[in-house]
Motif scaffolding. Sequence first.
Motif, PDB file in Angstrom:
ATOM      1  N   ASN A 133      46.351 -15.273  11.176  1.00 39.58           N
ATOM      2  CA  ASN A 133      46.825 -14.962  10.003  1.00 39.58           C
ATOM      3  C   ASN A 133      46.167 -16.071   8.823  1.00 39.58           C
ATOM      4  O   ASN A 133      45.733 -17.001   9.216  1.00 39.58           O
ATOM      5  N   LEU A 134      46.227 -15.624   7.683  1.00 38.70           N
ATOM      6  CA  LEU A 134      45.482 -16.532   6.530  1.00 38.70           C
ATOM      7  C   LEU A 134      46.158 -17.719   6.301  1.00 38.70           C
ATOM      8  O   LEU A 134      45.673 -18.926   6.828  1.00 38.70           O
ATOM      9  N   THR A 135      47.559 -17.837   6.164  1.00 41.03           N
ATOM     10  CA  THR A 135      48.342 -19.033   5.945  1.00 41.03           C
ATOM     11  C   THR A 135      48.862 -19.308   7.290  1.00 41.03           C
ATOM     12  O   THR A 135      49.004 -18.669   8.084  1.00 41.03           O
ATOM     13  N   ARG A 136      49.387 -20.793   7.484  1.00 43.60           N
ATOM     14  CA  ARG A 136      49.970 -21.305   8.509  1.00 43.60           C
ATOM     15  C   ARG A 136      51.421 -20.895   8.730  1.00 43.60           C
ATOM     16  O   ARG A 136      52.129 -20.815   7.550  1.00 43.60           O
ATOM     17  N   SER A 137      51.776 -20.921   9.856  1.00 44.13           N
ATOM     18  CA  SER A 137      53.203 -20.778  10.048  1.00 44.13           C
ATOM     19  C   SER A 137      54.081 -21.790   9.727  1.00 44.13           C
ATOM     20  O   SER A 137      53.712 -22.783   9.687  1.00 44.13           O
ATOM     21  N   GLN A 261      52.895 -13.211  16.268  1.00 50.03           N
ATOM     22  CA  GLN A 261      51.595 -12.992  15.558  1.00 50.03           C
ATOM     23  C   GLN A 261      50.553 -11.889  16.268  1.00 50.03           C
ATOM     24  O   GLN A 261      50.535 -11.880  17.414  1.00 50.03           O
ATOM     25  N   MET A 262      50.295 -11.011  15.330  1.00 49.83           N
ATOM     26  CA  MET A 262      49.429  -9.654  16.110  1.00 49.83           C
ATOM     27  C   MET A 262      48.195  -9.411  14.981  1.00 49.83           C
ATOM     28  O   MET A 262      48.447  -9.649  13.953  1.00 49.83           O
ATOM     29  N   LYS A 263      47.103  -9.095  15.666  1.00 47.34           N
ATOM     30  CA  LYS A 263      46.022  -8.807  14.945  1.00 47.34           C
ATOM     31  C   LYS A 263      45.350  -7.384  15.622  1.00 47.34           C
ATOM     32  O   LYS A 263      45.458  -7.354  16.694  1.00 47.34           O
ATOM     33  N   TRP A 270      36.402  -5.229   9.302  1.00 49.41           N
ATOM     34  CA  TRP A 270      37.718  -5.224   8.893  1.00 49.41           C
ATOM     35  C   TRP A 270      38.952  -5.533   9.918  1.00 49.41           C
ATOM     36  O   TRP A 270      38.599  -5.107  11.293  1.00 49.41           O
ATOM     37  N   ALA A 271      39.796  -6.294   9.694  1.00 50.39           N
ATOM     38  CA  ALA A 271      40.801  -6.564  10.619  1.00 50.39           C
ATOM     39  C   ALA A 271      42.114  -6.440   9.786  1.00 50.39           C
ATOM     40  O   ALA A 271      42.118  -6.854   8.681  1.00 50.39           O
ATOM     41  N   LEU A 272      43.225  -6.186  10.606  1.00 50.86           N
ATOM     42  CA  LEU A 272      44.825  -6.370  10.008  1.00 50.86           C
ATOM     43  C   LEU A 272      45.472  -7.296  11.055  1.00 50.86           C
ATOM     44  O   LEU A 272      45.332  -7.329  11.962  1.00 50.86           O
ATOM     45  N   ALA A 273      46.302  -8.061  10.151  1.00 57.08           N
ATOM     46  CA  ALA A 273      46.990  -8.850  11.083  1.00 57.08           C
ATOM     47  C   ALA A 273      48.560  -9.073  10.312  1.00 57.08           C
ATOM     48  O   ALA A 273      48.807  -9.043   9.228  1.00 57.08           O
ATOM     49  N   GLY A 274      49.611  -9.503  11.298  1.00 53.55           N
ATOM     50  CA  GLY A 274      50.869  -9.645  10.664  1.00 53.55           C
ATOM     51  C   GLY A 274      51.495 -10.591  11.420  1.00 53.55           C
ATOM     52  O   GLY A 274      51.147 -11.255  12.620  1.00 53.55           O
ATOM     53  N   ARG A 275      52.738 -11.227  10.913  1.00 55.42           N
ATOM     54  CA  ARG A 275      53.424 -12.423  11.571  1.00 55.42           C
ATOM     55  C   ARG A 275      54.962 -12.313  11.267  1.00 55.42           C
ATOM     56  O   ARG A 275      55.236 -11.747  10.006  1.00 55.42           O
ATOM     57  N   LEU A 302      51.422 -10.177   6.241  1.00 66.64           N
ATOM     58  CA  LEU A 302      50.641  -9.242   6.249  1.00 66.64           C
ATOM     59  C   LEU A 302      49.172  -9.639   5.706  1.00 66.64           C
ATOM     60  O   LEU A 302      49.211  -9.753   4.428  1.00 66.64           O
ATOM     61  N   ASN A 303      48.147  -9.503   6.682  1.00 70.47           N
ATOM     62  CA  ASN A 303      46.856 -10.042   5.942  1.00 70.47           C
ATOM     63  C   ASN A 303      45.944  -8.761   6.435  1.00 70.47           C
ATOM     64  O   ASN A 303      45.734  -8.232   7.283  1.00 70.47           O
ATOM     65  N   VAL A 304      44.735  -8.603   5.344  1.00 67.83           N
ATOM     66  CA  VAL A 304      43.648  -7.944   5.405  1.00 67.83           C
ATOM     67  C   VAL A 304      42.571  -8.658   5.507  1.00 67.83           C
ATOM     68  O   VAL A 304      42.316  -9.788   4.508  1.00 67.83           O
TER      69      VAL A 304
END
Length: 349
Positions: A133-137, A261-263, A270-275, A302-304
């Motif tokens: 993910n872009l930001t930290r948990s 966390q999933m990617k 291109w990638a998608l990720a979520g937390r 959610l990040n792209v």
Amino acid sequence: MFFSKAQSSDSVRTGNKVTFSAYAELFYTYDFNEPDNHLRQNFLYSYNRHNELNLNLGLVKANYQSENLRANVALMAGTYAQDNMAAEQNALRYVNEANIGIKISKNKNLWIDAGIMPSHIGWESAIGRDNINLTRSFAAENSPYFETGAKISYTSDSGKWFLSGLVLNGWQRIAKPEGNQSISFGHQVTYKPNDKITLNSSSFIGNDKAKADKRMRYFHDLYGSFQLTNQFSAVLGFDIGAEQKTKGSEQYNIWYSPNVQMKYQLDHQWALAGRLEYYHDEHGVIINTGTPNGFQTFGYSLNVDYAVLKNVVFRTEARGFTSKDAIFAKNDEFRKGNFFITTSLAVWF
């Protein structure tokens, strides 16, 4: 690819032993609660400025590696350094790493390292591009990013097992707090049965307060990293800690944080990720809100990601918080929710 808080970056090699590397990450965050002073939540230490283009982390590093000796020196700047090093002496606030390691066995991969080192705790690094993910948990922001002390570590001949024991100055400390006479300890065990699975157990035991207010803290970090398919990866993590309520008390305040966390890698660019995450600190051991229920907060994001070049990545993330108490300031009132959008541009070489 997944990395823990032990940092990594691409590099330029000089000769056979010295490696130089650099990393920089610019960011912009828009917080819909619109803080007037542009400083965001006090439990966030990365990307923590509102409505301004800024440098989260700029890092230059030199690494020396030979058969029996290794060393790292890294200097940093940015809002990450400003917020995470605020308690340190002025001359140390720009030091990201400064450590030396000596191999103590001729036949086994057994080392002793000492100095300022990346934390042995957690599944996220200060280096943004290393993370799903872009930001930290919540868990990463409120456990050590770095540590100072000495460790002995062993890597098995197969590379499947890594074990270490640590003696530390404290909980994310270079210099100890005034009046603190305690030594802290930690351990790490990592098991990699194959190149698709990593399982990790890390701990911290110690007191991070002055002698007059000594309270033992016990903390454990557990996570698993799984490359489920060529495109899909996931991290499952759970942190839990306990600290004495008062000096000498047999009662403890507990806090904990589960994470998912999933990617999904769409293609080479291109990638998608979520937390999904939750942080429960009712008694304010780590995050003190001063409210009846303390910090009991869900987070989602959610990040792209778009790889502009092989060493440049542009990322955008939408993230929200929902808390049991109204702890997020907006204008002259407090609300139970907070939502913000962050973008970043990272480059490394």
